[in-house]
Scaffold this motif. Structure first.
Motif, PDB file in Angstrom:
ATOM      1  N   ARG A 142       0.844  -1.198   0.000  1.00 20.99           N
ATOM      2  CA  ARG A 142       0.000   0.000   0.000  1.00 20.99           C
ATOM      3  C   ARG A 142       0.876   1.243   0.000  1.00 20.99           C
ATOM      4  NH1 ARG A 142      -4.231   0.163   3.245  1.00 20.99           N
ATOM      5  NH2 ARG A 142      -4.236  -2.074   3.629  1.00 20.99           N
ATOM      6  N   LEU A 143       0.365   2.284  -0.655  1.00 17.64           N
ATOM      7  CA  LEU A 143       0.961   3.612  -0.612  1.00 17.64           C
ATOM      8  C   LEU A 143       0.102   4.459   0.314  1.00 17.64           C
ATOM      9  CD1 LEU A 143       1.752   4.267  -4.395  1.00 17.64           C
ATOM     10  CD2 LEU A 143       3.303   3.455  -2.633  1.00 17.64           C
ATOM     11  N   VAL A 144       0.687   4.889   1.414  1.00 17.35           N
ATOM     12  CA  VAL A 144      -0.066   5.637   2.419  1.00 17.35           C
ATOM     13  C   VAL A 144      -0.473   6.992   1.840  1.00 17.35           C
ATOM     14  CG1 VAL A 144       0.056   6.694   4.693  1.00 17.35           C
ATOM     15  CG2 VAL A 144       1.060   4.461   4.313  1.00 17.35           C
ATOM     16  N   SER A 145      -1.709   7.380   2.121  1.00 16.65           N
ATOM     17  CA  SER A 145      -2.237   8.642   1.590  1.00 16.65           C
ATOM     18  C   SER A 145      -2.921   9.421   2.701  1.00 16.65           C
ATOM     19  CB  SER A 145      -3.236   8.368   0.461  1.00 16.65           C
ATOM     20  OG  SER A 145      -3.893   9.555   0.074  1.00 16.65           O
ATOM     21  N   THR A 146      -2.761  10.733   2.646  1.00 15.85           N
ATOM     22  CA  THR A 146      -3.490  11.620   3.562  1.00 15.85           C
ATOM     23  C   THR A 146      -4.566  12.403   2.809  1.00 15.85           C
ATOM     24  OG1 THR A 146      -1.836  13.351   3.230  1.00 15.85           O
ATOM     25  CG2 THR A 146      -1.522  11.878   5.102  1.00 15.85           C
ATOM     26  N   ALA A 147      -4.947  11.917   1.651  1.00 17.89           N
ATOM     27  CA  ALA A 147      -5.921  12.639   0.818  1.00 17.89           C
ATOM     28  C   ALA A 147      -7.297  12.003   0.964  1.00 17.89           C
ATOM     29  CB  ALA A 147      -5.467  12.597  -0.643  1.00 17.89           C
ATOM     30  N   PRO A 148      -8.345  12.810   0.829  1.00 18.35           N
ATOM     31  CA  PRO A 148      -8.321  14.272   0.917  1.00 18.35           C
ATOM     32  C   PRO A 148      -8.362  14.728   2.367  1.00 18.35           C
ATOM     33  CG  PRO A 148     -10.531  13.497   0.440  1.00 18.35           C
ATOM     34  CD  PRO A 148      -9.673  12.265   0.534  1.00 18.35           C
ATOM     35  N   ILE A 149      -7.706  15.845   2.670  1.00 18.16           N
ATOM     36  CA  ILE A 149      -7.759  16.395   4.023  1.00 18.16           C
ATOM     37  C   ILE A 149      -9.068  17.170   4.139  1.00 18.16           C
ATOM     38  CG2 ILE A 149      -6.639  17.895   5.703  1.00 18.16           C
ATOM     39  CD1 ILE A 149      -3.991  17.291   4.386  1.00 18.16           C
ATOM     40  N   GLN A 150     -10.023  16.587   4.849  1.00 15.70           N
ATOM     41  CA  GLN A 150     -11.348  17.183   4.962  1.00 15.70           C
ATOM     42  C   GLN A 150     -11.385  18.305   5.995  1.00 15.70           C
ATOM     43  OE1 GLN A 150     -13.484  16.123   2.819  1.00 15.70           O
ATOM     44  NE2 GLN A 150     -13.658  13.918   2.700  1.00 15.70           N
ATOM     45  N   SER A 151     -10.603  18.134   7.071  1.00 13.35           N
ATOM     46  CA  SER A 151     -10.596  19.120   8.138  1.00 13.35           C
ATOM     47  C   SER A 151      -9.379  18.852   9.012  1.00 13.35           C
ATOM     48  CB  SER A 151     -11.887  19.004   8.965  1.00 13.35           C
ATOM     49  OG  SER A 151     -11.857  19.882  10.063  1.00 13.35           O
ATOM     50  N   PHE A 152      -8.938  19.853   9.770  1.00 16.36           N
ATOM     51  CA  PHE A 152      -7.836  19.618  10.696  1.00 16.36           C
ATOM     52  C   PHE A 152      -7.959  20.548  11.895  1.00 16.36           C
ATOM     53  CE2 PHE A 152      -6.026  22.428   7.345  1.00 16.36           C
ATOM     54  CZ  PHE A 152      -5.761  23.553   8.109  1.00 16.36           C
ATOM     55  N   THR A 153      -7.283  20.153  12.974  1.00 14.05           N
ATOM     56  CA  THR A 153      -7.262  20.941  14.192  1.00 14.05           C
ATOM     57  C   THR A 153      -5.962  20.663  14.915  1.00 14.05           C
ATOM     58  OG1 THR A 153      -8.518  21.474  16.189  1.00 14.05           O
ATOM     59  CG2 THR A 153      -8.363  19.166  15.606  1.00 14.05           C
ATOM     60  N   LEU A 154      -5.667  21.470  15.918  1.00 20.13           N
ATOM     61  CA  LEU A 154      -4.468  21.270  16.726  1.00 20.13           C
ATOM     62  C   LEU A 154      -4.862  20.717  18.087  1.00 20.13           C
ATOM     63  CD1 LEU A 154      -2.246  24.425  16.089  1.00 20.13           C
ATOM     64  CD2 LEU A 154      -2.012  22.162  15.127  1.00 20.13           C
ATOM     65  N   GLY A 155      -4.083  19.764  18.582  1.00 21.86           N
ATOM     66  CA  GLY A 155      -4.335  19.167  19.885  1.00 21.86           C
ATOM     67  C   GLY A 155      -3.225  18.208  20.216  1.00 21.86           C
ATOM     68  N   PRO A 156      -3.224  17.638  21.407  1.00 21.76           N
ATOM     69  CA  PRO A 156      -2.169  16.680  21.766  1.00 21.76           C
ATOM     70  C   PRO A 156      -2.309  15.394  20.967  1.00 21.76           C
ATOM     71  CG  PRO A 156      -3.833  16.774  23.484  1.00 21.76           C
ATOM     72  CD  PRO A 156      -4.187  17.847  22.507  1.00 21.76           C
ATOM     73  N   GLY A 157      -1.188  14.899  20.462  1.00 22.41           N
ATOM     74  CA  GLY A 157      -1.224  13.654  19.708  1.00 22.41           C
ATOM     75  C   GLY A 157      -1.084  12.428  20.571  1.00 22.41           C
ATOM     76  N   ARG A 158      -0.557  12.626  21.791  1.00 22.93           N
ATOM     77  CA  ARG A 158      -0.368  11.485  22.691  1.00 22.93           C
ATOM     78  C   ARG A 158      -0.766  11.920  24.099  1.00 22.93           C
ATOM     79  NH1 ARG A 158       5.012   8.174  22.379  1.00 22.93           N
ATOM     80  NH2 ARG A 158       5.982  10.214  22.469  1.00 22.93           N
ATOM     81  N   VAL A 159      -1.716  11.227  24.673  1.00 18.28           N
ATOM     82  CA  VAL A 159      -2.153  11.494  26.042  1.00 18.28           C
ATOM     83  C   VAL A 159      -1.729  10.302  26.887  1.00 18.28           C
ATOM     84  CG1 VAL A 159      -4.131  11.898  27.541  1.00 18.28           C
ATOM     85  CG2 VAL A 159      -4.099  12.872  25.249  1.00 18.28           C
ATOM     86  N   PRO A 160      -0.822  10.478  27.859  1.00 25.54           N
ATOM     87  CA  PRO A 160      -0.365   9.327  28.653  1.00 25.54           C
ATOM     88  C   PRO A 160      -1.494   8.772  29.508  1.00 25.54           C
ATOM     89  CG  PRO A 160       0.509  11.380  29.540  1.00 25.54           C
ATOM     90  CD  PRO A 160      -0.143  11.721  28.244  1.00 25.54           C
ATOM     91  N   THR A 161      -1.517   7.449  29.641  1.00 24.76           N
ATOM     92  CA  THR A 161      -2.518   6.800  30.479  1.00 24.76           C
ATOM     93  C   THR A 161      -2.120   6.948  31.938  1.00 24.76           C
ATOM     94  OG1 THR A 161      -1.356   4.695  30.287  1.00 24.76           O
ATOM     95  CG2 THR A 161      -3.072   5.149  28.662  1.00 24.76           C
TER      96      THR A 161
END
Length: 1460
Positions: free
Chosen positions: A530-549
């Protein structure tokens, strides 16, 4: 002015084609990603190896924080085999087809078509590639092996005004232009404009042979000799080999007067002359007008010499919904016409067969079709590819990703009919998650499915064989099944040929429509790659990508995790996913501890010596094998230390599951000094420690076996070792007197120095060097298919003081096999014959390293050059086979790979302790870190050089501060990890997150988490630390059950094939494990249009504010009813979690909702200072406040035009932007006492705006508007300008074209700048990480843009001085760098001069000829050599190359987003 910079490449695949491109024997896949062209080769990998590799990834990424001791002990092994899931599974002996990227080229154009053509002669011997671009451009390119790059053969453009006769014609880019090539490579056709056809002719040497195919020399005599030369019309000789003749343009109406509305065309197979079939009509298709069966299919033969055509056949009365012509190869022949409800085949004689695949086929056409309406298929947007031409089998991918078989019944040379059969889910019918944009057959049992809506796949298939019929007939179809081994077929008797009559009904049974799985001959599909794709980017926001348990320690992750991540909603349909993007690698920390004195790490996996008591035993060999098996993990670690007093020592540690402990009782001497390098030699039986003054050898238990002091016997001096390199059985030492020493370990495991037979080795001053084990044979003097024996393929690379790279093949030191001059000039192509101009500038090279880069699929050698400023230049070697000589010295070349990452400048790291280390730690070669063969660069800008098989090498930083040293770390508790010490004295044992995380594909850390729902909007709710995602799901549309006015609706209530409508859902996602923990469904026919987190006032008495989720929806129950909308407000509250799911401790709670009777709610924004929100509802923008009774009170409004796509407020100012889908941008103001909205100015009323944004810079405020054509318009409000009518009209400063990557989403973000930047030094001491009491306007900011092609880009403001220099620099680079396809980068970025934008400018023109700086061109700055860089830097007004570098450092890549 501003600078437009591309952060990530486009990932949506729009076109693909398979052809022998790199050579005549190669099989290459060429794909187009909008404005990026990539060339792949294929590699076959054992399926068992691939499964093991994926299982290792899954195991290593399952839970890096918790170590299970049972993984490798006997009990754990036993329980894993005897678990509940254990079953006897036959080992998969098939092969998987993997893609390997060979080259990629950014384009200054938008690709609209690819075609292959075999030229009379080409540089590589392979075929040429035709690339069609938007606006009627066509380029012919081929592979040049001498330059190891694509070269342009011809360029054709058809944009002249005389081709656009009528003034009301739309611009060329608005028409559907497509490219078709003749299968015989005699010509190609480009349909452009309304009804123009450009014909490009190609020279063919076999033209005369075609007429004499049936010449028999025994009967007809000797074949006539060809004429050596013929004189052409214009007097030139045909011996001058030109690949193509001049092209000419045909009017389709000249071919036939009925070709008024062409739909599609394709060149057909099995014709002596170029022949194409075209689908067209005399009237425009229209379903409302009830026009049925008005399409006609005509076949024309072209006479290229006379520029004439002949009509062969014509079929009229075809269904109006046909949209594609697909030429079918023999034995089927003819053409397959694809419609939305049917498939129709027309053969060479005009005989037709068709099949209707849904109930609408009977209603829309009277054309004779076989009824298969029970399939209920929708063929809009489907793609079809031939699986087996001999058997007439095709594969169809529907627009929802389902797979279908299309089978032709062939009776001799004629087609007897065709049928369609869906592929069962258990046979792989649902492995494609979204629609396919292109299909291309890679091999006999694999094809490529490119997609714009999700990941692109390589799909392979095997033919399932039933046991009962296996011995009846040999059903092994060579054209379809390569994956059956001889072992699978050995039990079939050769006498099966006697039963050929039994195989026929079996084959018919396999092609007949059948829903049962397991029938003999059924195809089973699997995903190979597989060829990884980020298309189409429908929406985006900023926030933490990793929340420790709760179990994890937050301090472990604080320094190695970014403050924020870019969280995107990507994909369509079932391919919908959440993508988490970060600038740098975010390691998973296994263990962390203080280690202030550590300066270097070397982990060692050595073979322990066999005890003497066992040496005489017969089982000594087996015992040795057992001992060798235990060396799979790293056992020891040597650490070089410098204490607070500057005392240098070295220590050895024994590695444990996830850490290490001191090793005592050995002959290792810590006081011997600091370690320069360490490793194993002699087949891992000897541990070698290189110190400054000596080399020490130990056995596998650290028993000292040998000490070799650094002593020059002739001079008596003791030079110190500064650099070392180990490649078993050789050791290279570079010393401080610029001499080198090469040692070899013999069979008795003793190190001895090799004699330097070459005088140049003794007399030359050497700067640095390295050893490399050549596993690929690229550096072999004579390349052969046979691999070299271990130890005989060690190459030594030495860099002399004058910049020459000497290559030796060890153990031969008599003379170098190759000398490459000019490495400090870093030219684009480095070869033995390179010579720089006198006085050219040089780069200071401090280190070179030759290492393999890649992954488990493919790794290849690269030359990595490190400069004094820590920048890295990467070269890839290639061989050019010339007729004169194939020797390495003549044929070895190095090609520079584009790298736009710049290391932190000295000003930015002056306070970093990494600069105060005693010496620069060298580049570290890592054989396996997280499955990657990579190189790590320590220092102030720590980074990995990561390459995957499907991407070029990328330099990706390691999150955190500077790194003193790093080493791979492979133990039971941390598999394929690494250990490093940062500049603060913290040591960490980490793993690189893999599995669902990729790096090299987009040059950033990308973690893609499939949700399998159609996501289109995402927002972050900070109080609850959760994400809210809006999605849609298709469901059948139901008519109202009881309606007195529409009695006819009762007739349609029993329809089985109902139209599908979308129904929205709100999903709450917890980032602890990124799972959906709560879902709220909307009403039927209600879709979510927008979601925002807004700080609203929830109490009128206490004025309390709260972050709430506001959702805008649209309710569309049919085109005869008005659109309604709703504004719904939710809060995220804590609840008791479900058993065994602690992450489900939150859910959505309804706070308020307001029905909007007229119009949908299409955009939302916070506004003002009193906790109110701006709601775009229908044709109004209304300010609303939340009341305590759950209603939303309107306080101010403004009438809009048609459809509001975006609303924005410059925070805290009351200034608003409103973008209309048709009528441009409105700039308004909002006041709170009294509540009212005032129109300041507006743009042109003929501008289709997708998104808009404010861009403040100092005291200036720009308005950024992105239109549907990819234009980025910079507008300004200036009431004092005479043309603005007192500010009523906005001023148009400039327009910049984003080309294929049309920005559809935007976000205003704070910009981080490097220390010493002129914006900061000009009286503003902010570093961009905080507000520091200033207003938002004085904060440096940029606009982040996202495109449907998956590209992320930024628009950053520039000072006047920066703008003038950088715009001149971009112009110089455009003329200095090679442009693929002969395209013009300036014209590509220029605004559209025709059509609506050309006739109606976006606003009052006040641009004064200025334009946005093209950062994509600036990113190619490092592709130039050092001399050319210095020349251009001086020409455009910079003080030198370093000043250019410092300016670009704050612009290129994601440097302005340091918090990601």
């Amino acid at each position: 002015m501003q600078c437009y910079t591309e952060l990530t490449p486009p990932t949506a695949v729009t076109h693909s084609i398979v052809l022998p491109f790199l050579s005549a024997q190669s099989n290459n896949l060429v794909i187009a990603r909008g404005s990026l062209l990539q060339v792949f080769t294929t590699k076959s990998v054992s399926a068992e190896l691939d499964h093991a590799h994926n299982a290792a990834y899954a195991q290593s990424t399952k839970s890096p924080g918790h170590y299970d001791s049972r993984i490798n002990d006997d009990d754990g092994l036993e329980t894993s085999f005897l678990g509940a899931d254990s079953m006897l599974v036959r080992s998969d002996r098939s092969n998987y087809t993997k893609l390997v990227l060979e080259a990629e080229y950014p384009l200054s154009g938008t690709v609209t078509g690819l075609a292959r053509v075999k030229l009379q002669s080409s540089r590589s011997g392979g075929e040429a590639l035709l690339v069609a671009f938007r606006d009627a451009k066509l380029s012919t390119v081929e592979w040049d092996p001498e330059k190891h790059a694509v070269c342009n053969t011809s360029v054709h453009y058809y944009e002249q005004d005389e081709l656009q006769k009528v003034p009301w014609a739309a611009p060329l880019g608005d028409y559907i232009n497509f490219l078709a090539a003749d299968p015989g490579s005699r010509c190609a056709a480009l349909k452009f404009g309304a009804r123009n056809l450009a014909i490009l002719q190609f020279s063919q040497a076999e033209e005369e042979d075609i007429e004499m195919d049936d010449w028999d020399e025994e009967l007809d005599g000797p074949r006539p000799a060809k004429e050596l030369a013929t004189t052409l019309v214009n007097g030139t000789s045909s011996n001058e080999e030109t690949p193509n003749s001049s092209s000419f343009v045909l009017r389709l109406s000249n071919l036939d007067p009925s070709l008024i509305h062409p739909v599609h065309l394709a060149f057909l197979h099995e014709y002596r002359e170029p022949t194409f079939g075209i689908l067209s009509s005399t009237m425009a298709p229209s379903a409302p007008l009830g026009r049925k069966d008005h399409l006609s299919y005509m076949v024309f033969t072209l006479d290229l010499k006379q520029k004439a055509s002949t009509t062969i056949l014509s079929v009229n009365g075809l269904p109006q919904d046909l949209f594609r012509v697909m030429a079918m190869p023999a034995p089927v022949g003819g053409a397959l016409l694809v419609g939305t409800n049917e498939l129709i085949h027309i053969d060479q004689s005009g005989k037709s067969h068709g099949v209707g695949v849904n109930p609408f086929a009977r209603q829309t056409t009277s054309f004779g079709l076989v009824d298969q309406s029970e399939l209920d298929l929708r063929l809009e947007g489907c793609e079809i590819e031939v699986l087996s031409a001999e058997n007439g089998e095709l594969l169809m991918v529907l627009n929802d990703g389902r797979l279908c078989h299309v089978n032709f019944r062939i009776d001799g040379r004629t087609v007897a009919g065709l049928s369609v059969r869906p592929v069962a889910a258990e046979a792989g019918g649902s492995i494609v998650l979204g629609s396919a944009s292109t299909l291309a057959k890679l091999g006999k049992a694999s094809l490529f499915a490119g997609s714009e809506d999700g990941d692109s796949l390589v799909i392979g298939w095997t033919r399932k064989q039933a046991q009962s019929t296996k011995r009846k007939g040999r059903l092994h179809d060579a054209s379809l099944d390569l994956d059956m081994d001889e072992e699978d077929l050995e039990d079939m008797d050769d006498d099966d040929d006697l039963y050929a009559d039994e195989t026929a009904p079996t084959k018919q049974e396999s092609t007949a429509p059948s829903n049962s799985n397991g029938k003999s001959g059924e195809l089973v599909f699997k995903v190979h790659d597989r060829l990884v794709s980020t298309a189409p980017i429908q929406s985006f926001t900023l926030g933490p990508g990793r929340v420790p348990t709760e179990e994890e320690d937050e301090t472990d992750y604080k320094e190695v995790s970014s403050d924020l991540s870019l969280v995107c909603a990507v994909g369509k349909g079932n391919a919908g996913s959440i993508a988490i993007i970060n600038r740098e690698v975010q390691p998973a920390v296994i263990g962390q501890f203080e280690f202030l004195e550590a300066r270097g790490f070397w982990t060692i996996s050595a073979q322990k010596p066999v005890p003497k008591s066992l040496q005489a035993d017969k089982g000594a060999t087996s015992m040795g094998a057992e001992l060798d098996a235990s060396t799979h993990y790293d056992m020891f670690m040597i650490v070089s230390k410098v204490d607070l007093d500057g005392y240098e020592t070295s220590d050895v540690y024994a590695l444990t599951g996830a850490g290490f402990e001191a090793l005592t009782g050995t002959e290792f001497d810590p006081a011997a000094g600091i370690t320069i390098d360490a490793g194993t030699m002699g087949g891992s039986k000897r541990i070698v420690q290189v110190l400054k003054a000596e080399v020490r050898c130990y056995d596998g238990d650290f028993g000292l076996s040998q000490i070799l002091p650094m002593l020059d016997e002739e001079t008596g001096l003791e030079p110190r070792v500064v650099n070392a390199s180990i490649a078993d059985p050789f050791l290279l030492l570079v010393r401080d007197d610029s001499s080198v020493c090469v040692m070899k370990i013999d069979k008795t495991l003793e190190l001895e120095e090799l004699e330097k037979e070459d005088d140049t080795l003794l007399s030359t001053k050497w700067l640095t060097g390295c050893l490399y084990e050549d596993t690929t044979g690229i550096f072999a003097n004579v390349q052969t298919d046979k691999g070299a024996k271990p130890g005989e393929n060690i190459m030594m690379f030495l860099l002399s003081a004058n910049g020459a790279l000497h290559v030796y093949s060890l153990p031969d030191l008599s003379k170098p096999v190759c000398v490459v001059e000019g490495l400090p000039y870093v030219p684009p192509i480095l070869s033995a014959g390179y010579s720089a101009r006198r006085g050219s500038a040089k780069e200071t090279v401090v280190e070179i390293l030759v290492a393999n880069l890649g992954d488990s699929t493919m790794s290849s050698p690269h030359l990595i050059v490190r400069h004094s400023n820590d920048d890295l230049t990467i070269y890839t070697p290639f061989r050019v086979a010339s007729e004169e000589s194939t020797e390495l010295s003549k044929s070895l070349h190095f090609q520079k790979i584009s790298n736009d990452r710049l290391a932190k400048s000295p000003a930015a790291v002056a306070e970093d302790e990494a600069e105060q280390q005693p010496r620069m730690m060298p580049l570290r070669r890592c054989q396996n870190v997280g499955g990657y063969e990579t190189v790590f660069a320590p220092g102030a800008s720590p980074s990995f050089i990561i390459k995957s098989s499907k991407a070029m090498p990328k330099v990706i930083g390691l999150q955190g501060t500077g790194v003193r040293s790093m080493s791979p770390f492979h133990t039971e508790g941390c598999e394929r990890g690494f250990i490093y010490a940062d500049s603060n004295g913290n040591a960490r044992v980490c793993q690189v997150p893999v599995g669902d995380t990729t790096y090299a594909e987009i040059g950033m850390s990308l973690r893609k988490l499939p949700l399998h729902i159609d996501v289109h909007s995402v927002t972050y709710h900070s109080p609850s630390m959760t994400y809210v995602v809006g999605s849609d799901a298709a469901e059948p549309f139901e008519l109202p059950k009881e309606d007195d006015y529409h009695k006819e609706w009762q007739i349609e209530k029993d329809l089985t094939f109902k139209p599908m409508v979308e129904r929205g859902a709100l999903n709450l996602i917890n980032p602890v494990n990124w799972t959906i923990i709560d879902t709220v469904e909307m009403e039927p026919c209600e879709t979510i249009m927008c979601i925002e987190t807004i700080n609203l006032e929830v109490s009128e008495s206490t004025n309390e504010r709260k972050q709430l989720i506001v959702v805008g929806t649209a309710i569309a129950r049919g085109e005869d009813l008005p659109i309604k909308g709703r504004v719904i407000v939710y809060d995220v509250v804590s609840v008791i979690p479900k058993p065994d799911r602690p992450e489900t401790n939150k859910r959505l709670k309804l706070v308020a909702k307001e029905d909007i009777p007229r119009g949908a709610v299409t955009a939302l924004s916070e506004i003002g200072t009193q906790g109110l929100m701006l709601v775009a509802q229908g044709q109004k923008c209304m300010v609303r406040g939340l009341k305590e009774d759950g209603s939303l009170l309107p306080v101010a409004f403004m009438d809009m035009s048609c459809y509001v796509t975006a609303v924005r407020e410059l925070k805290g100012t009351g200034m608003c932007l409103m973008a209309d889908a048709v009528k441009g941008v409105w700039f308004t103001g909002y006041t709170e006492e009294p509540y009212k909205m005032v129109l300041f100015g507006k743009s042109s009323t003929a501008l289709e705006v997708l998104t808009t944004e404010f861009l403040p810079h100092g005291n200036e405020l720009s308005i950024v508007a992105c239109d549907s054509d990819g234009g980025i318009h910079i507008l300004q409000f200036d009431p004092e300008h005479p043309k603005s009518l007192g500010g009523h009209l906005l001023l148009h400063r400039t327009t910049f074209s984003a080309g294929a990557n049309v920005p559809s989403r935007s976000l205003l973000l704070p910009r981080t700048l490097p220390l010493g930047h002129e914006f900061l030094s000009g009286g503003d001491d902010m570093n961009g990480n905080g507000m520091n009491g200033h207003t938002a306007v004085s904060q440096p900011q940029l606009v982040l843009l996202a495109s449907h092609t998956g590209m992320l880009s930024t628009l950053a403001p520039l000072s006047e001085q920066e703008y003038r220099r950088l715009s001149s620099l971009a112009s110089q680079l455009a003329t200095s760098l090679p442009q693929f396809g002969g395209l013009n980068p300036k014209a590509y970025r220029a605004p559209t001069s025709t059509g609506a934008v050309g006739r109606n400018p976006p606003a009052v023109d006040a641009g004064v000829g200025r334009s946005i700086v093209d950062g994509a061109m600036l990113a190619r700055w490092n592709e130039l050599g050092a001399g050319r860089r210095a020349e251009i830097a001086g020409r455009v007004g910079f003080a030198g190359v370093e000043e250019v570098r410092a300016t670009l450092e704050g612009l290129l890549g994601a440097s302005g987003l340091a918090y990601l």
